[in-house]
Scaffold this active site. Structure first.
Site, PDB file in Angstrom:
ATOM      1  N   PRO A 161       0.812  -1.218   0.000  1.00  0.00           N
ATOM      2  CA  PRO A 161       0.000   0.000   0.000  1.00  0.00           C
ATOM      3  C   PRO A 161       0.844   1.267   0.000  1.00  0.00           C
ATOM      4  CG  PRO A 161      -0.049  -1.052   2.146  1.00  0.00           C
ATOM      5  CD  PRO A 161       0.656  -2.001   1.228  1.00  0.00           C
ATOM      6  N   ARG A 186       5.362  14.856  -8.175  1.00  0.00           N
ATOM      7  CA  ARG A 186       5.544  15.492  -6.868  1.00  0.00           C
ATOM      8  C   ARG A 186       6.753  16.417  -6.956  1.00  0.00           C
ATOM      9  NH1 ARG A 186       5.128   9.685  -4.013  1.00  0.00           N
ATOM     10  NH2 ARG A 186       2.868   9.447  -4.130  1.00  0.00           N
ATOM     11  N   ARG A 202       4.867  11.990   5.185  1.00  0.00           N
ATOM     12  CA  ARG A 202       5.540  12.199   3.898  1.00  0.00           C
ATOM     13  C   ARG A 202       5.100  13.519   3.268  1.00  0.00           C
ATOM     14  NH1 ARG A 202       4.917   7.658  -0.690  1.00  0.00           N
ATOM     15  NH2 ARG A 202       2.965   8.760  -1.052  1.00  0.00           N
ATOM     16  N   ARG A 248      -6.049   6.861  -0.723  1.00  0.00           N
ATOM     17  CA  ARG A 248      -4.975   5.873  -0.581  1.00  0.00           C
ATOM     18  C   ARG A 248      -5.215   4.958   0.623  1.00  0.00           C
ATOM     19  NH1 ARG A 248      -0.053   7.340  -3.578  1.00  0.00           N
ATOM     20  NH2 ARG A 248      -0.882   8.660  -5.204  1.00  0.00           N
TER      21      ARG A 248
HETATM   22  N1  LIG Z   1       0.282  -1.564 -11.960  1.00  0.00           N
HETATM   23  C1  LIG Z   1       1.196  -0.620 -11.776  1.00  0.00           C
HETATM   24  N2  LIG Z   1       1.266   0.035 -10.614  1.00  0.00           N
HETATM   25  C2  LIG Z   1       2.220   0.971 -10.463  1.00  0.00           C
HETATM   26  C3  LIG Z   1       3.156   1.277 -11.470  1.00  0.00           C
HETATM   27  N3  LIG Z   1       3.989   2.234 -11.022  1.00  0.00           N
HETATM   28  C4  LIG Z   1       3.599   2.512  -9.778  1.00  0.00           C
HETATM   29  N4  LIG Z   1       2.527   1.760  -9.418  1.00  0.00           N
HETATM   30  C5  LIG Z   1       1.810   1.692  -8.141  1.00  0.00           C
HETATM   31  O1  LIG Z   1       0.950   2.800  -8.074  1.00  0.00           O
HETATM   32  C6  LIG Z   1       0.715   3.112  -6.709  1.00  0.00           C
HETATM   33  C7  LIG Z   1       0.851   4.593  -6.501  1.00  0.00           C
HETATM   34  O2  LIG Z   1       2.170   5.005  -6.744  1.00  0.00           O
HETATM   35  P1  LIG Z   1       2.609   6.504  -6.429  1.00  0.00           P
HETATM   36  O3  LIG Z   1       1.638   7.455  -7.040  1.00  0.00           O
HETATM   37  O4  LIG Z   1       4.039   6.657  -6.799  1.00  0.00           O
HETATM   38  O5  LIG Z   1       2.389   6.632  -4.857  1.00  0.00           O
HETATM   39  P2  LIG Z   1       3.065   5.943  -3.587  1.00  0.00           P
HETATM   40  O6  LIG Z   1       2.882   4.465  -3.674  1.00  0.00           O
HETATM   41  O7  LIG Z   1       2.301   6.536  -2.488  1.00  0.00           O
HETATM   42  O8  LIG Z   1       4.497   6.335  -3.584  1.00  0.00           O
HETATM   43  C8  LIG Z   1       1.736   2.278  -5.918  1.00  0.00           C
HETATM   44  O9  LIG Z   1       1.041   1.161  -5.388  1.00  0.00           O
HETATM   45  C9  LIG Z   1       2.717   1.820  -6.942  1.00  0.00           C
HETATM   46  O10 LIG Z   1       3.291   0.556  -6.609  1.00  0.00           O
HETATM   47  C10 LIG Z   1       3.068   0.544 -12.698  1.00  0.00           C
HETATM   48  O11 LIG Z   1       3.813   0.719 -13.644  1.00  0.00           O
HETATM   49  N5  LIG Z   1       2.077  -0.367 -12.796  1.00  0.00           N
HETATM   50  N1  LIG Z   2      10.231   1.391   8.498  1.00  0.00           N
HETATM   51  C1  LIG Z   2       9.871   2.668   8.477  1.00  0.00           C
HETATM   52  N2  LIG Z   2       9.651   3.329   9.633  1.00  0.00           N
HETATM   53  C2  LIG Z   2       9.267   4.621   9.614  1.00  0.00           C
HETATM   54  N3  LIG Z   2       9.087   5.381   8.507  1.00  0.00           N
HETATM   55  C3  LIG Z   2       9.283   4.761   7.314  1.00  0.00           C
HETATM   56  C4  LIG Z   2       9.696   3.392   7.236  1.00  0.00           C
HETATM   57  N4  LIG Z   2       9.813   3.067   5.928  1.00  0.00           N
HETATM   58  C5  LIG Z   2       9.505   4.186   5.221  1.00  0.00           C
HETATM   59  N5  LIG Z   2       9.192   5.214   6.066  1.00  0.00           N
HETATM   60  C6  LIG Z   2       8.755   6.558   5.686  1.00  0.00           C
HETATM   61  O1  LIG Z   2       7.389   6.436   5.285  1.00  0.00           O
HETATM   62  C7  LIG Z   2       7.091   7.331   4.217  1.00  0.00           C
HETATM   63  C8  LIG Z   2       6.531   6.547   3.050  1.00  0.00           C
HETATM   64  O2  LIG Z   2       7.577   5.750   2.487  1.00  0.00           O
HETATM   65  P1  LIG Z   2       7.704   5.522   0.901  1.00  0.00           P
HETATM   66  O3  LIG Z   2       8.963   4.791   0.676  1.00  0.00           O
HETATM   67  O4  LIG Z   2       7.494   6.819   0.195  1.00  0.00           O
HETATM   68  O5  LIG Z   2       6.434   4.573   0.670  1.00  0.00           O
HETATM   69  P2  LIG Z   2       5.797   3.971  -0.654  1.00  0.00           P
HETATM   70  O6  LIG Z   2       6.824   4.050  -1.730  1.00  0.00           O
HETATM   71  O7  LIG Z   2       5.440   2.570  -0.310  1.00  0.00           O
HETATM   72  O8  LIG Z   2       4.584   4.800  -0.936  1.00  0.00           O
HETATM   73  C9  LIG Z   2       8.374   8.061   3.871  1.00  0.00           C
HETATM   74  O9  LIG Z   2       8.344   9.333   4.473  1.00  0.00           O
HETATM   75  C10 LIG Z   2       9.472   7.174   4.503  1.00  0.00           C
HETATM   76  O10 LIG Z   2      10.584   7.941   4.909  1.00  0.00           O
END
Ligand SMILES: Nc1nc2c(ncn2[C@@H]2O[C@H](COP(=O)(O)OP(=O)(O)O)[C@@H](O)[C@H]2O)c(=O)[nH]1
Ligand SMILES: Nc1ncnc2c1ncn2[C@@H]1O[C@H](COP(=O)(O)OP(=O)(O)O)[C@@H](O)[C@H]1O
Length: 393
Positions: free
Chosen positions: A143, A175, A268, A279
């Site tokens: 997630p 972003r 974040r 989300r």
């Molecule tokens: N199916 C699919 N999901 C993707 C892709 N790239 C990113 N995602 C997913 O889209 C979701 C949202 O990504 P993002 O907008 O970067 O937000 P974040 O997960 O909060 O960092 C995440 O669950 C990602 O794993 C892709 O190419 N294909």
């Molecule tokens: N194990 C952890 N403990 C605390 N904070 C974390 C941990 N792993 C990631 N974070 C923080 O949580 C936020 C979301 O992480 P991120 O890598 O952007 O998540 P995702 O890519 O799954 O959306 C970021 O601010 C990151 O620094």
């Protein structure tokens, strides 16, 4: 009724010692698969042109022009083709170096069949052969806010030459710190929808109200660099990849609690309140599917970041991989127009033309096909080649 390719009709049982399975005339190479003859046309039609494929159906006497998927090889005067099984042939492109010379043409694989159903036309698909034992790609799902991006960044920072990130396409806005082409290819919805129709995507999904997708090229670029590909995609995308030819390791990252997930997402500070709510709502279903679908090979709880990262490295056997022997690719390998080939079990003996060499075995290579991985869409990995002189059959 059409006519069979002349060089087959002329001399179906002819003596063509230069080729293993295929017969060539001019810039064309033909190979028989069951009741069909596949003709590969290597004529160069000008800059940016690629080679063509047409099919002669012996039972109906008709020619067919298939839909051709995948990255196509560039034209060359000389191709040789070997049938590996009923749905796959190896096409060797003469007069080219090791990175451009081995290609696979899929004519009946599950990927091809699936596209034949949706396109309503005969389909063939190219896949470039990549030398060396690049490990399986890694699919990471979980997630929003769980820490996928953080874990992937750590991995890429510690092992920069080993991993490459599959840069997805998305219709969501960038972003503040995100760069186009590095974090995502930011794109318009209508452009992406058209490219999806054109078969450019390995998988795609609608996530949190936006389109996300992995292009075939995004994965190929990483394989071509000899690196292991990491995909950060949602659960729907993981399911599509599971059903594709891209063999991968599937890892689901789970938060220690829903409250902690919400805390991280808010901390974040990259989304509006409305987006955070969406989300979090989606996270409930993703957690449910991730844990219960049987889709994932590993589920990791990201509580303490360092502990989770160590577990991830253990799953990927990084210490062992780091110790493994470096790839031994013959740098000087160049397949001349004069080459000849013969196939013995899963090995192909390629003689690159001995005319200008005193010692013919110096110029003979063994291509090992026993551990092929992947395929269209994407690269076919696991091709191994060595000089015959160094290692006899
Ligand atoms: N199916 C699919 N999901 C993707 C892709 N790239 C990113 N995602 C997913 O889209 C979701 C949202 O990504 P993002 O907008 O970067 O937000 P974040 O997960 O909060 O960092 C995440 O669950 C990602 O794993 C892709 O190419 N294909
Ligand atoms: N194990 C952890 N403990 C605390 N904070 C974390 C941990 N792993 C990631 N974070 C923080 O949580 C936020 C979301 O992480 P991120 O890598 O952007 O998540 P995702 O890519 O799954 O959306 C970021 O601010 C990151 O620094």
């Amino acid at each position: 009724m059409g006519e069979a390719p002349a060089f087959f009709a002329d001399n179906l049982m002819g003596d063509f010692p230069k080729k293993v399975d295929s017969k060539s005339k001019g810039n064309e190479t033909a190979i028989v698969v069951g009741s069909k003859i596949y003709v590969i046309d290597g004529v160069d039609h000008g800059s940016g042109s690629t080679i063509g494929v047409r099919i002669f159906d012996k039972s109906s006497g008709e020619w067919r022009i298939p839909t051709v998927l995948g990255t196509k090889p560039k034209p060359s005067k000389d191709y040789s083709a070997v049938l590996l099984n009923d749905d796959l042939m190896l096409v060797v492109r003469g007069n080219s170096g090791s990175s451009e010379c081995f290609w696979f043409l899929e004519v009946g694989t599950p990927f091809v069949r699936q596209h034949e159903k949706t396109l309503g036309n005969e389909v063939v698909a190219w896949s470039k052969g990549v030398l060396g034992n690049v490990e399986k790609p890694i699919v990471i799902s979980g997630p929003s806010g769980v820490g996928k991006g953080t874990l992937i960044s750590k991995l890429m920072k510690e092992f920069p030459s080993m991993f490459g990130f599959s840069v997805s396409h998305t219709t969501r806005a960038p972003r503040a710190k995100e760069q186009n082409g590095i974090h995502y290819h930011f794109t318009d919805r209508n452009v992406m929808e058209r490219e999806i129709k054109d078969g450019k995507f390995l998988e795609f999904a609608s996530v949190h109200g936006n389109l996300y997708g992995t292009s075939v090229e995004a994965v190929e670029v990483v394989a071509d660099a000899g690196k292991r590909c990491i995909l950060d995609i949602d659960v729907q995308g993981a399911r599509s990849v599971r059903a594709s030819a891209l063999e991968a390791i599937f890892i689901f990252i789970s938060p220690p609690s829903f409250e902690e997930l919400e805390k991280r997402l808010r901390a974040r500070a990259t989304e509006t309140e409305e987006q955070i709510q969406k989300r979090l709502q989606n996270a409930l279903a993703e957690l449910e599917q991730g844990k219960s679908s049987g889709l994932f090979d590993h589920i990791l709880v990201n509580d303490d970041l360092e502990t989770c990262y160590e577990k991830l490295k253990n799953i990927l056997c990084l210490r062992e991989a780091a110790k493994s022997a470096p790839k031994t690719l013959p740098e000087s390998f160049n397949l001349s127009i004069e080459h000849s080939m013969s196939k013995i079990d899963q090995k192909l003996l390629i003689n690159c033309g001995a005319a200008e060499h005193e010692n013919a075995s110096n110029n003979t290579y063994i291509l090992d096909l026993s551990s092929l991985k992947g395929g269209s869409p994407g690269r076919t990995r696991g091709l191994n080649i060595r000089c015959r002189e160094l290692e006899p059959l």
